[in-house]
Design a protein around this motif. Sequence first.
Motif, PDB file in Angstrom:
ATOM      1  N   VAL A  22      -6.493  23.317   3.958  1.00 28.06           N
ATOM      2  CA  VAL A  22      -5.633  22.168   3.675  1.00 28.06           C
ATOM      3  C   VAL A  22      -5.642  21.257   4.896  1.00 28.06           C
ATOM      4  N   ALA A  23      -6.255  20.101   4.763  1.00 25.08           N
ATOM      5  CA  ALA A  23      -6.346  19.191   5.905  1.00 25.08           C
ATOM      6  C   ALA A  23      -5.040  18.424   6.082  1.00 25.08           C
ATOM      7  N   VAL A  24      -4.649  17.690   5.048  1.00 27.18           N
ATOM      8  CA  VAL A  24      -3.360  16.978   5.104  1.00 27.18           C
ATOM      9  C   VAL A  24      -2.590  17.279   3.824  1.00 27.18           C
ATOM     10  N   THR A  25      -1.275  17.243   3.931  1.00 28.76           N
ATOM     11  CA  THR A  25      -0.458  17.538   2.762  1.00 28.76           C
ATOM     12  C   THR A  25       0.849  16.762   2.816  1.00 28.76           C
ATOM     13  N   LEU A  29       0.869  -1.184   0.000  1.00 31.55           N
ATOM     14  CA  LEU A  29       0.000   0.000   0.000  1.00 31.55           C
ATOM     15  C   LEU A  29       0.904   1.233   0.000  1.00 31.55           C
ATOM     16  N   VAL A  30       0.754   2.057  -1.005  1.00 30.86           N
ATOM     17  CA  VAL A  30       1.662   3.192  -1.168  1.00 30.86           C
ATOM     18  C   VAL A  30       0.874   4.495  -1.233  1.00 30.86           C
ATOM     19  N   LEU A  31       1.262   5.462  -0.401  1.00 24.65           N
ATOM     20  CA  LEU A  31       0.690   6.805  -0.488  1.00 24.65           C
ATOM     21  C   LEU A  31       1.777   7.733  -1.014  1.00 24.65           C
ATOM     22  N   GLU A  32       1.455   8.458  -2.082  1.00 25.93           N
ATOM     23  CA  GLU A  32       2.455   9.268  -2.761  1.00 25.93           C
ATOM     24  C   GLU A  32       2.010  10.716  -2.757  1.00 25.93           C
ATOM     25  N   SER A  70      -4.871  15.940  -4.396  1.00 18.48           N
ATOM     26  CA  SER A  70      -3.751  15.622  -5.288  1.00 18.48           C
ATOM     27  C   SER A  70      -2.928  14.501  -4.668  1.00 18.48           C
ATOM     28  N   GLY A  71      -2.036  13.932  -5.471  1.00 21.94           N
ATOM     29  CA  GLY A  71      -1.262  12.786  -5.016  1.00 21.94           C
ATOM     30  C   GLY A  71      -1.926  11.483  -5.425  1.00 21.94           C
ATOM     31  N   LYS A 122      -5.081  16.699   0.837  1.00 16.01           N
ATOM     32  CA  LYS A 122      -6.535  16.863   0.807  1.00 16.01           C
ATOM     33  C   LYS A 122      -6.882  18.295   1.194  1.00 16.01           C
ATOM     34  N   ARG A 123      -7.599  18.967   0.324  1.00 14.92           N
ATOM     35  CA  ARG A 123      -8.097  20.318   0.608  1.00 14.92           C
ATOM     36  C   ARG A 123      -9.610  20.285   0.659  1.00 14.92           C
TER      37      ARG A 123
END
Lengths: 273, 264
Positions: free
Chosen positions: B24-27, B6-9, B64-65, B13-14
């Motif tokens: 911007v919640a997480v970046t 499992l990869v988060l790149e 994004s991401g 999240k806005r």
Amino acid sequence: MSKNDLLSRIILPLLTFIAIVALWAELSAYIENLPSPHDVWLAAFGGITPDGDVITGVLTDPFYINSDEDKGIFWQVLASLERVLAGFVLAIVVGVPLGLAIGMSKKVFYALNPYIQILKPVSPLAWLPLFLLIFQAINPTAIATIFITSIWPIISNTILGVQNVNKDYINVARILKFSPIEMVYQIMLPVAVPYIFTGMRLSLGIAWIVIVAAEMLTGGTGIGFWIWDEYNNLNYPNIIVGIIIVGIVGWILDTVMGKISDFFDYRKRGTAS
Amino acid sequence: MKNKFLVLENVEKRFPVPGKKDYVAVTGVNLEIQKDEIVSIIGHSGCGKSTLLNMISGLDMQTSGHIFLKGKEITGPGPDRAVVFQNHSLLPWLTVYDNIEMAVKKVMPELSSKELRERVEKFINLVNLGPAKDKYPGEISGGMKQRVGIARALSIKPDVLLMDEPFGALDSLTRANLQDHLMRIQQKVKNTVVIITHDVDEAVLLSDRVIMMTNGPAATIGEILEVNLERPRDRVALQEDHEYIRCREAILEFLYKKFAKEDE
């Protein structure tokens, strides 16, 4: 239920009954046209009047049929019930899907809501002349009037039911990749059904109220027409007999509908006490 | 690539705010989780940890991401990523058995009715709920409901089990009991698990790694802690264990010194 409670449940209504009858008897002595309790008893069950006439009561032979216009009280009530049921079922068939669509889609809601809000407060009897014009017949007119009466609570409560669907349930369905149809049948309907039945119970109650008035206007058969007809025939005690019959039938309808809606309410099933 | 399960790149999240700049919640979240690994994400409330989980589950999409599971990009929710919600989210009109059956039936339509029943019962027994299988959710305790939630999630054979503060609504004794259940289940059926939590002991006890999130807005991964403890783990014995104490202190240091948060 304790013995004491049971006793109160029988004795207290009995005392109220005696008080009402006594008050009514007293009033009827002063108000010329108000039938006395005894008059009404005779009108209902028959007997010998103080003048020595023998009369048959409305309930002595409720099943007689003399002609299409002259039938026993049972047939009058049945005619009204049939109309109420027809209009009511029609309202469910149209109202539930409509309510589901409005509740599930913002767009459908925006498109329809203003008209629902405008039409909901219109007395169903205002529609009656229009239906009479369209159908030119008593039965379809009465059924259409009941349909218009019943549909609003059913729509409103179906919408309310859909809006009460927990977001978590929808997320569960999304993870399991439910199709829209599975979503309706497995998530929306089970949550909405108790609300829909509450709407149906409300509708049925109002429909039974409205049918009496509607039949007074349309004429022909039915308990509403019968009451009005007895007024015109100067059979005043029968008006009160009619009122009591309408009340009892309405109470039975509500009780039956209440039992049915409890049966379909998952919250009343196996919940921890 | 083999271990990249499992990869988060570079996930961000806005949330749009009317008339203002986006919130911007997480970046800048970059994370790799291996197969059969148990990872906790810990942080103060408002650090976007639930947002992160929702993006992995696909219930919410990142602005994004990218997020990849087994090399495939995640574009929406699916049964390969089962979620255990904080509020159990069992359907109250279905019994324990029917709740699980509904999920298995939908995800594995090819099962015969006998296989279906066996599978449902296997997972009911996995969480020791055999005697309660015909009860409705309203008739069982909060801890039991959450166990059904876990059984339902595992029954559809997900690649990843996502748990959103799964024991947060329970009292501490029930919580400990459920943590033990989860560890026991993990010994039996290996799973990749991502747990969102705000409980330090829970994070250390359950996880192979603890992901510590900085405070929002614009939260991101602050530190990652490896928990080098043998399994099976015993909560009582661990109280004296140096590694356990080290991990606990590291998380406490992070949460209450480096990224302390005033109560709002």
